[in-house]
Design a protein around this motif. Structure first.
Motif, PDB file in Angstrom:
ATOM      1  N   ILE A   1       0.861  -1.186   0.000  1.00 18.78           N
ATOM      2  CA  ILE A   1       0.000   0.000   0.000  1.00 18.78           C
ATOM      3  C   ILE A   1       0.897   1.235   0.000  1.00 18.78           C
ATOM      4  CG2 ILE A   1      -1.918  -1.147   1.186  1.00 18.78           C
ATOM      5  CD1 ILE A   1      -1.157   0.602   3.668  1.00 18.78           C
ATOM      6  N   GLY A   2       0.287   2.383  -0.276  1.00 21.08           N
ATOM      7  CA  GLY A   2       1.065   3.617  -0.352  1.00 21.08           C
ATOM      8  C   GLY A   2       1.760   3.730  -1.698  1.00 21.08           C
ATOM      9  N   THR A   3       2.500   4.807  -1.856  1.00 18.02           N
ATOM     10  CA  THR A   3       3.123   5.088  -3.146  1.00 18.02           C
ATOM     11  C   THR A   3       4.463   5.784  -2.952  1.00 18.02           C
ATOM     12  OG1 THR A   3       2.871   6.296  -5.237  1.00 18.02           O
ATOM     13  CG2 THR A   3       1.862   7.293  -3.308  1.00 18.02           C
ATOM     14  N   ASP A   4       5.312   5.688  -3.960  1.00 15.61           N
ATOM     15  CA  ASP A   4       6.565   6.445  -3.959  1.00 15.61           C
ATOM     16  C   ASP A   4       6.486   7.622  -4.930  1.00 15.61           C
ATOM     17  OD1 ASP A   4       7.867   4.856  -2.061  1.00 15.61           O
ATOM     18  OD2 ASP A   4       8.394   3.368  -3.586  1.00 15.61           O
ATOM     19  N   ASP A   5       5.305   7.857  -5.466  1.00 16.77           N
ATOM     20  CA  ASP A   5       5.138   8.947  -6.435  1.00 16.77           C
ATOM     21  C   ASP A   5       5.535  10.287  -5.812  1.00 16.77           C
ATOM     22  OD1 ASP A   5       4.069  10.470  -8.694  1.00 16.77           O
ATOM     23  OD2 ASP A   5       2.489  11.034  -7.282  1.00 16.77           O
ATOM     24  N   ARG A   6       6.374  11.026  -6.507  1.00 14.58           N
ATOM     25  CA  ARG A   6       6.793  12.331  -5.983  1.00 14.58           C
ATOM     26  C   ARG A   6       6.324  13.465  -6.879  1.00 14.58           C
ATOM     27  NH1 ARG A   6      10.051  11.834  -1.372  1.00 14.58           N
ATOM     28  NH2 ARG A   6       9.752  14.062  -1.300  1.00 14.58           N
ATOM     29  N   ALA A   7       5.488  13.128  -7.862  1.00 13.15           N
ATOM     30  CA  ALA A   7       5.002  14.168  -8.771  1.00 13.15           C
ATOM     31  C   ALA A   7       3.678  14.739  -8.288  1.00 13.15           C
ATOM     32  CB  ALA A   7       4.843  13.613 -10.175  1.00 13.15           C
ATOM     33  N   ARG A   8       2.941  13.957  -7.485  1.00 15.48           N
ATOM     34  CA  ARG A   8       1.612  14.415  -7.132  1.00 15.48           C
ATOM     35  C   ARG A   8       1.159  13.983  -5.730  1.00 15.48           C
ATOM     36  NH1 ARG A   8      -3.591  13.180 -10.859  1.00 15.48           N
ATOM     37  NH2 ARG A   8      -2.957  11.084 -10.299  1.00 15.48           N
TER      38      ARG A   8
ATOM     39  N   ALA B   1      -8.196  -3.822  -1.244  1.00 16.48           N
ATOM     40  CA  ALA B   1      -9.406  -4.144  -2.012  1.00 16.48           C
ATOM     41  C   ALA B   1      -9.557  -3.232  -3.227  1.00 16.48           C
ATOM     42  CB  ALA B   1     -10.638  -4.044  -1.122  1.00 16.48           C
ATOM     43  N   ALA B   2      -9.078  -2.003  -3.114  1.00 16.69           N
ATOM     44  CA  ALA B   2      -9.204  -1.046  -4.217  1.00 16.69           C
ATOM     45  C   ALA B   2      -8.107  -1.211  -5.247  1.00 16.69           C
ATOM     46  CB  ALA B   2      -9.170   0.385  -3.667  1.00 16.69           C
ATOM     47  N   SER B   3      -6.909  -1.588  -4.801  1.00 14.39           N
ATOM     48  CA  SER B   3      -5.750  -1.432  -5.680  1.00 14.39           C
ATOM     49  C   SER B   3      -5.052  -2.728  -6.080  1.00 14.39           C
ATOM     50  CB  SER B   3      -4.720  -0.516  -5.012  1.00 14.39           C
ATOM     51  OG  SER B   3      -4.129  -1.183  -3.912  1.00 14.39           O
ATOM     52  N   TRP B   4      -5.183  -3.776  -5.273  1.00 17.21           N
ATOM     53  CA  TRP B   4      -4.321  -4.934  -5.509  1.00 17.21           C
ATOM     54  C   TRP B   4      -4.814  -5.780  -6.674  1.00 17.21           C
ATOM     55  CZ3 TRP B   4       0.454  -5.369  -4.419  1.00 17.21           C
ATOM     56  CH2 TRP B   4       1.110  -6.619  -4.522  1.00 17.21           C
ATOM     57  N   ASP B   5      -3.891  -6.048  -7.587  1.00 12.64           N
ATOM     58  CA  ASP B   5      -4.179  -6.931  -8.710  1.00 12.64           C
ATOM     59  C   ASP B   5      -3.449  -8.244  -8.425  1.00 12.64           C
ATOM     60  OD1 ASP B   5      -4.191  -8.377 -11.034  1.00 12.64           O
ATOM     61  OD2 ASP B   5      -3.904  -6.632 -12.342  1.00 12.64           O
ATOM     62  N   PRO B   6      -4.174  -9.269  -7.981  1.00 15.27           N
ATOM     63  CA  PRO B   6      -3.492 -10.490  -7.554  1.00 15.27           C
ATOM     64  C   PRO B   6      -2.817 -11.215  -8.726  1.00 15.27           C
ATOM     65  CG  PRO B   6      -5.883 -10.669  -7.231  1.00 15.27           C
ATOM     66  CD  PRO B   6      -5.629  -9.335  -7.846  1.00 15.27           C
ATOM     67  N   GLY B   7      -3.339 -11.056  -9.929  1.00 13.88           N
ATOM     68  CA  GLY B   7      -2.726 -11.693 -11.085  1.00 13.88           C
ATOM     69  C   GLY B   7      -1.348 -11.104 -11.370  1.00 13.88           C
TER      70      GLY B   7
ATOM     71  N   ARG C   1       3.141   8.322   1.266  1.00 10.10           N
ATOM     72  CA  ARG C   1       4.444   7.699   1.062  1.00 10.10           C
ATOM     73  C   ARG C   1       4.972   7.123   2.359  1.00 10.10           C
ATOM     74  NH1 ARG C   1       5.293  12.500  -2.234  1.00 10.10           N
ATOM     75  NH2 ARG C   1       6.329  13.449  -0.472  1.00 10.10           N
ATOM     76  N   PRO C   2       5.900   6.164   2.352  1.00  6.40           N
ATOM     77  CA  PRO C   2       6.327   5.444   1.165  1.00  6.40           C
ATOM     78  C   PRO C   2       5.428   4.239   0.884  1.00  6.40           C
ATOM     79  CG  PRO C   2       7.650   4.744   3.032  1.00  6.40           C
ATOM     80  CD  PRO C   2       6.640   5.758   3.560  1.00  6.40           C
ATOM     81  N   ARG C   3       5.576   3.706  -0.327  1.00  7.71           N
ATOM     82  CA  ARG C   3       4.944   2.434  -0.647  1.00  7.71           C
ATOM     83  C   ARG C   3       5.607   1.380   0.235  1.00  7.71           C
ATOM     84  NH1 ARG C   3       5.059  -1.729  -5.037  1.00  7.71           N
ATOM     85  NH2 ARG C   3       7.280  -1.343  -5.292  1.00  7.71           N
ATOM     86  N   HIS C   4       4.812   0.503   0.829  1.00  6.94           N
ATOM     87  CA  HIS C   4       5.424  -0.492   1.711  1.00  6.94           C
ATOM     88  C   HIS C   4       4.621  -1.783   1.700  1.00  6.94           C
ATOM     89  CE1 HIS C   4       2.513   1.829   4.045  1.00  6.94           C
ATOM     90  NE2 HIS C   4       2.378   0.771   4.830  1.00  6.94           N
TER      91      HIS C   4
ATOM     92  N   ARG D   1       0.607  -6.656  -8.132  1.00  4.56           N
ATOM     93  CA  ARG D   1       1.013  -5.265  -7.956  1.00  4.56           C
ATOM     94  C   ARG D   1      -0.229  -4.426  -7.659  1.00  4.56           C
ATOM     95  NH1 ARG D   1       1.964  -3.194 -14.219  1.00  4.56           N
ATOM     96  NH2 ARG D   1      -0.259  -3.032 -14.629  1.00  4.56           N
ATOM     97  N   ALA D   2       0.037  -3.238  -7.132  1.00  9.62           N
ATOM     98  CA  ALA D   2      -1.050  -2.315  -6.813  1.00  9.62           C
ATOM     99  C   ALA D   2      -1.243  -1.332  -7.951  1.00  9.62           C
ATOM    100  CB  ALA D   2      -0.722  -1.562  -5.530  1.00  9.62           C
ATOM    101  N   ASN D   3      -2.489  -1.018  -8.262  1.00 12.55           N
ATOM    102  CA  ASN D   3      -2.806  -0.029  -9.283  1.00 12.55           C
ATOM    103  C   ASN D   3      -3.206   1.294  -8.640  1.00 12.55           C
ATOM    104  OD1 ASN D   3      -2.395  -1.870 -11.391  1.00 12.55           O
ATOM    105  ND2 ASN D   3      -4.500  -2.645 -11.192  1.00 12.55           N
TER     106      ASN D   3
END
Ligand SMILES: [Fe+2]
Length: 443
Positions: free
Chosen positions: A197-204, A318-324, A210-213, A327-329
């Motif tokens: 969960i979380g993100t390392d995005d630094r543009a927005r 539940a919102a982001s994880w793509d088990p196939g 942060r951070p993605r972990h 990775r998280a979207n």
């Protein structure tokens, strides 16, 4: 409201150009002004409720926040506390803002335009490839844009709460109808083991995302849809508000103080419940998400249903994880940038929509409506992720960390696309319900 760039449809991962940033700034301002087009100066100046300051204050604050970060800050580092006194939110909490000597609407609009002129002149010269993390990829511009988007939502809370005649929007977008194949209360089992969960995005992204972990999640069930008015009416009809065993201690205290017996903006007329969203009054549509409920009401409903509220981690997985793909979207529909038709976000529907009507708004794990309609309460207190670092100022997130606030996820109809993604974290007091808050349950 005519602009070249739709913020919902602009790519967030390629760094925006100067021209794009200027267009986004213009678009954000067009929206701010469009929202108040039909509101009298008297109503803009009024303190309609202790919970919300005058909209005229929000307008001046939006402009001075922009001046601080996109003009003065570029001459040398500024601190958040340098916000001019009148528009500093920490110096003047919402309940007292109505007593401030706020300038007239025309003077406020002039200040907004004058500041914007300076900001655009600056934008011509600024180094967007700088090593400074504030400037790199236009982060500080994205921050100021999101600030304006977020204040739009605050203004809409005030407009929904306003005294006198209900707010009538100047423009309105048609909402999608709900889809009967999506069943309220149905649950999805999530057994993914580990996820991120979380993100390392630094543009927005904001510092608190942060951070993605990596997280390890025990298997759980989560509602496929937000809890609807229909489900909530069943809880009310089953004496949900009167049954002490369904409420936590804090919930019982809140109930005793408020004597609440329905969501906010609901009332009974000739034995029938009605609800209002801005100038629209209706019988609560059974397939629409319930909105304007406190954390305590969400908690009591969940107990009544034999469920509980999800943790923030369970919600995000539940919102982001793509088990196939393991990775998280960034969005329930994947990684592509949003289109207006993806979710009931972006304000102009002025209400929640029936569940399942936005067909793209479904996550790989099968949850509908994770983004848009109503913010969803989670059971998690607002804290920094492991490795959190305040950026660019502690007053955005860090000063609110602790046990006082609960995290809400997913945005509402009043949230703009540019301020919404799976990792976005909002927080508020559990008693709040002038915010556009709903929930879904877990087990
Ligand atoms: Fe602000």
């Amino acid at each position: 409201m005519t602009t070249a760039i739709n913020p919902a449809e602009r790519s967030s991962r390629s760094a925006p150009t100067r021209v794009e940033l200027a267009a986004l700034l213009a678009e954000a301002r067009d929206r701010t002004l469009a929202l108040i087009e039909t509101v009298s100066e008297e109503d803009l100046r009024a303190q309609h409720d202790p919970l919300m300051g005058p909209i005229l204050w929000d307008l001046g604050h939006i402009a001075h926040f922009e001046e601080l970060w996109l003009d003065r800050n570029l001459d040398g580092k500024v601190e958040f506390v340098e916000m001019p006194g009148m528009y500093n939110p920490f110096e003047h909490p919402r309940r007292v803002r109505g007593a401030l000597p706020l300038p007239s609407l025309s003077a406020t609009l002039e200040a907004m335009a004058e500041i914007r002129e300076r900001v655009l002149a600056r934008l011509e010269r600024v180094d967007l490839a700088s090593d400074d993390p504030l400037l790199r990829d236009g982060y500080v511009y994205q921050m100021v844009l999101q600030h304006e988007y977020q204040h739009n939502e605050t203004m809409l809370q005030t407009l929904q709460l306003k005294q006198g005649a209900p707010y009538q929007p100047a423009v309105r977008r048609q909402l999608h109808a709900g889809m009967a194949d999506v069943v309220p209360g149905e649950m999805v089992r999530v057994d993914v083991g580990s996820a991120t969960i979380g993100t390392d995005d630094r543009a927005r992204a904001y510092d608190n995302e942060r951070p993605r972990h990596a997280v390890h999640v025990a298997p759980y069930w989560i509602d496929r849809t937000p809890v609807t008015n229909g489900q909530y009416l069943a809880f009310m009809a089953d004496d949900g508000y009167a049954r002490a065993e369904l409420w936590s201690d804090a919930g019982r205290t809140w109930l005793a103080e408020t004597k609440a017996e329905s969501p906010k903006y609901w009332w009974r007329e000739s034995g029938e419940w009605l609800r209002r969203s801005m100038d629209q009054v209706e019988r609560p549509a059974p397939d629409k998400p319930v909105i304007h409920v406190s954390y305590y009401e969400a908690e009591a409903f969940a107990r009544w249903a034999g469920k509980r509220l999800p943790t923030e981690t369970e919600w995000e997985v539940a919102a982001s994880w793509d088990p196939g793909a393991e990775r998280a979207n960034a969005y329930p529909w994947g990684r592509r940038e949003p289109r207006i038709s993806d979710a009931n976000l972006d304000q102009l529907g002025f209400d929640v929509a029936g569940i399942g009507g936005y067909r793209e708004n479904v996550s790989p794990l099968g949850c509908y409506g994770m983004l848009g309609d109503a913010w969803e309460w989670t059971s998690t207190d607002f804290r920094g992720y492991p490795g959190f670092a305040a950026f660019p100022y502690p007053e955005y997130s860090e000063v609110f960390f602790g046990t006082e606030y609960k995290v809400l996820r997913g945005g509402s109809w009043a949230t703009r696309f540019g301020a919404m993604r799976n990792t976005f974290r909002n927080w508020d007091y559990p008693i709040r319900r002038q915010i556009f808050s709903g929930f879904r349950c877990a087990r």
